[in-house]
Enzyme design. Structure first.
Site, PDB file in Angstrom:
ATOM      1  N   ARG A 122      51.738  34.920  36.063  1.00  0.00           N
ATOM      2  CA  ARG A 122      51.057  35.932  35.962  1.00  0.00           C
ATOM      3  C   ARG A 122      51.223  37.244  36.068  1.00  0.00           C
ATOM      4  O   ARG A 122      52.747  37.373  36.887  1.00  0.00           O
ATOM      5  CB  ARG A 122      50.214  36.109  37.498  1.00  0.00           C
ATOM      6  N   ARG A 141      51.859  47.442  42.946  1.00  0.00           N
ATOM      7  CA  ARG A 141      49.911  47.045  44.133  1.00  0.00           C
ATOM      8  C   ARG A 141      50.422  47.199  45.379  1.00  0.00           C
ATOM      9  O   ARG A 141      49.477  47.781  45.158  1.00  0.00           O
ATOM     10  CB  ARG A 141      50.660  46.017  43.520  1.00  0.00           C
ATOM     11  N   LYS A 145      42.785  36.574  49.699  1.00  0.00           N
ATOM     12  CA  LYS A 145      41.485  36.756  49.072  1.00  0.00           C
ATOM     13  C   LYS A 145      40.193  35.550  48.707  1.00  0.00           C
ATOM     14  O   LYS A 145      39.538  35.007  48.648  1.00  0.00           O
ATOM     15  CB  LYS A 145      41.097  37.943  48.746  1.00  0.00           C
ATOM     16  N   ARG A 153      55.268  32.300  44.645  1.00  0.00           N
ATOM     17  CA  ARG A 153      53.806  31.651  44.124  1.00  0.00           C
ATOM     18  C   ARG A 153      54.508  31.990  42.818  1.00  0.00           C
ATOM     19  O   ARG A 153      53.788  30.922  41.787  1.00  0.00           O
ATOM     20  CB  ARG A 153      52.485  32.651  44.509  1.00  0.00           C
ATOM     21  N   ARG A 201      38.018  48.828  45.387  1.00  0.00           N
ATOM     22  CA  ARG A 201      39.709  49.366  45.220  1.00  0.00           C
ATOM     23  C   ARG A 201      39.598  50.414  45.222  1.00  0.00           C
ATOM     24  O   ARG A 201      40.691  51.082  46.029  1.00  0.00           O
ATOM     25  CB  ARG A 201      40.001  48.789  44.061  1.00  0.00           C
TER      26      ARG A 201
END
Ligand code: ADP
Length: 194
Positions: free
Chosen positions: A139, A150, A13, A127, A88
């Site tokens: 992160r 998540r 996204k 990532r 969300r």
């Protein structure tokens, strides 16, 4: 044109929103980015959200709706808004509809990036590894443990939005497994179709 990019964590996204900002002069509103900013600001709210985010759970509707409200009330995005990572939950979706109504604006389209879970896990873990290898900060929520939570949060709380926006006639789905360029092209195509 105001659009939502919908899809699980790692679906791409943010990457696609970046292209739309560049090519169409749109404004990206990423609640994930806003929350990461809030947590470094040292405010009470920032401290509260940090632990929730790191674990991979959703921050309260009240907080994220407040953040979005502030941006919408302040800004006049010429090319429209891209909502990235928001809404969300169904409560957030309802709140967004009401906010846009209040401001005399409307939602034009919800673009769902369709991907599969194995790819997501590989992308997100990849990532994190790439960032670590390049000496960049990783992160705090890009690890397998948090990712599982998540993903579960996505399926339990966010995926009902697919049906919600389908019923409203707003939903368009694109293949999020294609190359970054092809996904961008598919998104451009559906946006230009209305
Ligand atoms: P992801 O790559 O997981 O989609 P985001 O940057 O969109 O990452 O979000 C990171 C975290 O920020 C989420 O796991 C959640 O804790 C919090 N968050 C972001 N947007 C929302 C939202 N709309 N509602 C609740 N929590 C949110």
């Amino acid at each position: 044109m105001n659009i939502i990019l919908l899809g699980p964590p790692g679906a791409g996204k943010g990457t696609q929103a970046g292209f739309l900002v560049e090519n169409r002069d749109m404004m990206q509103l990423s609640t994930g980015d806003m929350l990461r900013e809030a947590r470094t600001s040292g405010t009470e709210m920032g401290k509260k959200v940090a632990a929730v985010m790191d674990a991979g759970n959703l921050v309260t509707d009240e907080i994220v709706i407040g953040l979005i409200r502030e941006k919408l009330e302040a800004g006049d995005a010429k090319g429209g808004y891209i909502f990235d990572g928001f809404p969300r939950t169904l409560a957030q979706a309802d709140a967004l509809g009401e906010l846009l109504d209040e401001l005399g604006q409307s939602l034009d389209m919800v673009i769902e990036l369709e991907v599969n879970d194995d790819v997501l896990v590989d992308r997100i873990v990849g990532r994190a590894k790439e960032a670590a290898a390049a000496g960049q900060s990783v992160r705090a929520d890009d690890n397998e443990e948090s990712l599982k939570i998540r993903l579960m949060a996505y399926y339990k709380q966010t995926s009902p939005l697919i049906g919600y926006y389908y019923a409203k006639g707003h939903l368009k789905s694109v293949d999020g497994l294609a190359s970054i360029e092809d996904v961008a092209q598919s998104i451009a195509q559906v946006m230009d179709s209305i």
